[in-house]
Design an enzyme around this catalytic site. Structure first.
Site, PDB file in Angstrom:
ATOM      1  N   LYS A 159       3.960   9.746  -5.850  1.00  0.00           N
ATOM      2  CA  LYS A 159       4.901   8.392  -6.040  1.00  0.00           C
ATOM      3  C   LYS A 159       6.360   8.778  -5.263  1.00  0.00           C
ATOM      4  CE  LYS A 159       6.158   4.353  -8.794  1.00  0.00           C
ATOM      5  NZ  LYS A 159       5.879   3.268  -7.788  1.00  0.00           N
TER       6      LYS A 159
HETATM    7  N1  PMP Z   1       0.073   1.069  -5.675  1.00  0.00           N
HETATM    8  C1  PMP Z   1       1.409   1.313  -5.074  1.00  0.00           C
HETATM    9  C2  PMP Z   1       1.879   1.645  -3.841  1.00  0.00           C
HETATM   10  C3  PMP Z   1       2.663   1.188  -6.101  1.00  0.00           C
HETATM   11  O1  PMP Z   1       3.812   1.271  -5.830  1.00  0.00           O
HETATM   12  C4  PMP Z   1       2.206   0.977  -7.761  1.00  0.00           C
HETATM   13  C5  PMP Z   1       3.480   0.738  -8.593  1.00  0.00           C
HETATM   14  N2  PMP Z   1       3.680   1.772  -9.153  1.00  0.00           N
HETATM   15  C6  PMP Z   1       0.826   0.812  -7.806  1.00  0.00           C
HETATM   16  C7  PMP Z   1      -0.150   0.957  -6.954  1.00  0.00           C
HETATM   17  C8  PMP Z   1       0.528   0.247  -9.469  1.00  0.00           C
HETATM   18  O2  PMP Z   1       0.664   1.634 -10.138  1.00  0.00           O
HETATM   19  P1  PMP Z   1       1.026   1.510 -11.542  1.00  0.00           P
HETATM   20  O3  PMP Z   1       0.013   0.689 -12.287  1.00  0.00           O
HETATM   21  O4  PMP Z   1       1.155   2.739 -12.264  1.00  0.00           O
HETATM   22  O5  PMP Z   1       2.424   0.773 -11.889  1.00  0.00           O
END
Ligand code: PMP
Length: 306
Positions: A159
């Site tokens: 991320k």
């Molecule tokens: N995909 C992307 C590109 C994101 O930015 C996020 C948000 N973090 C998610 C999926 C969902 O991830 P999470 O459930 O861990 O927030």
């Protein structure tokens, strides 16, 4: 969204005033996008405030940093404690928490190794990301003209701030075209994810979601939805999905820390199912909200009380 400038920020082990949480424009991150971050929510419940899957989020932060050979000073446990500290320092009962680790001020070559690695944790109040209405009635989305990163280009399991240049292209296009959000395809034209959300499809009583190899972030809410769906007796298949499965699905929904569980009511102006939040989405959303409000027992061990 205007920030409350009286808030406190956690910086490299200290709590500092919001307006002192600054960096120099010659910092590596400003030029080359060298950051990794997390988005976490803290929820208020009868027993107190609890952070949702804190350890999993901080572990993902360390994993993101590992991919980029970015040594985070401190341990997972220390940063988990720091997240709690900053929520406490702001006397928040409910909050969004944003740890960010980046390459700071040192040198401006592409090689980042002489730049210090800095950690900040921000927190603020953030309501329903796609709107409260969206949680009930769903959102209208489009397929983005921008694909997700091809394999072995930008690593999507990390991320990283830089990944969100692509997310911005998706989001800006969605807004310009009158949609709440857009969904990217992979370089192969298969379904990937939203600009900040993972994707689920319900068809004939089964749930489908694109696999890790579809250039997705391994979402923690995605994992939570898979666990909840299993508990509710729905089969969940992680598999490649063609674009048109969105148009032909009975139900489609997004998951994400910010978006939580948000129904999708149309894709490219084609109505999904009956155009209202469907029964499977409703069941998963209900159980998810029961857990994060403390109304259902947390038998998953997802809540970390402050
Ligand atoms: N995909 C992307 C590109 C994101 O930015 C996020 C948000 N973090 C998610 C999926 C969902 O991830 P999470 O459930 O861990 O927030």
């Amino acid at each position: 969204m205007a920030f409350d400038e009286t808030l406190k920020v956690w910086k490299n082990g200290r709590i500092i005033p919001w307006n002192e949480a600054t960096l120099h424009v010659a910092s590596h991150v400003v030029h080359y996008g060298s950051s990794v971050f997390e988005g976490i929510r803290c929820y208020k419940m009868a027993k107190g405030s609890a952070i949702f899957r804190l350890g999993d989020h901080i572990q993902r932060l360390f994993n993101s940093a590992k991919v980029y050979r970015m040594p985070i000073p401190g341990s997972v446990d220390e940063l988990c404690a720091a997240c709690k500290d900053v929520v406490r320092a702001n006397a928040f009962e409910e909050a969004y928490i944003r740890p960010v680790v980046f390459r700071g001020y040192g040198a401006l070559g592409v090689d980042p190794t002489t730049c210090p690695v800095e950690t900040f944790i921000l927190t603020w109040k953030w309501g329903a990301y796609l709107g409260q209405e969206a949680l009930e009635h769903g959102v209208d989305v489009k397929i983005s003209s921008w694909n997700r990163f091809a394999p072995n280009t930008l690593p999507t399991m990390a991320k990283a701030g830089a990944n969100y240049m692509s997310s911005q292209l998706m989001k800006l296009e969605a807004i310009a075209d009158g949609y709440a959000e857009s969904i990217a395809l992979t370089d192969q034209g298969l379904l990937s994810e939203g600009s900040g959300e993972n994707l689920f499809i319900a068809m004939k009583g089964k749930l489908y979601t694109p696999p890790m190899a579809a250039s997705i972030l391994n979402g923690i809410t995605r994992d939570s939805a898979i666990r909840i769906a299993g508990d509710l007796g729905f089969e969940v298949l992680e598999q490649d999905l063609p674009r048109e499965s969105l148009y032909l699905a009975d139900e489609v929904f997004f998951t994400g820390t910010a978006a939580e569980v948000t129904p999708i009511r149309s894709v490219d102006r084609i109505q999904v199912g009956s155009g209202v939040r469907g029964p499977i989405t409703t069941a998963i959303q209900r159980r998810f909200f029961e857990v994060i409000s403390g109304k259902a027992e947390d038998r998953y061990g997802w809540l970390d009380f402050i």
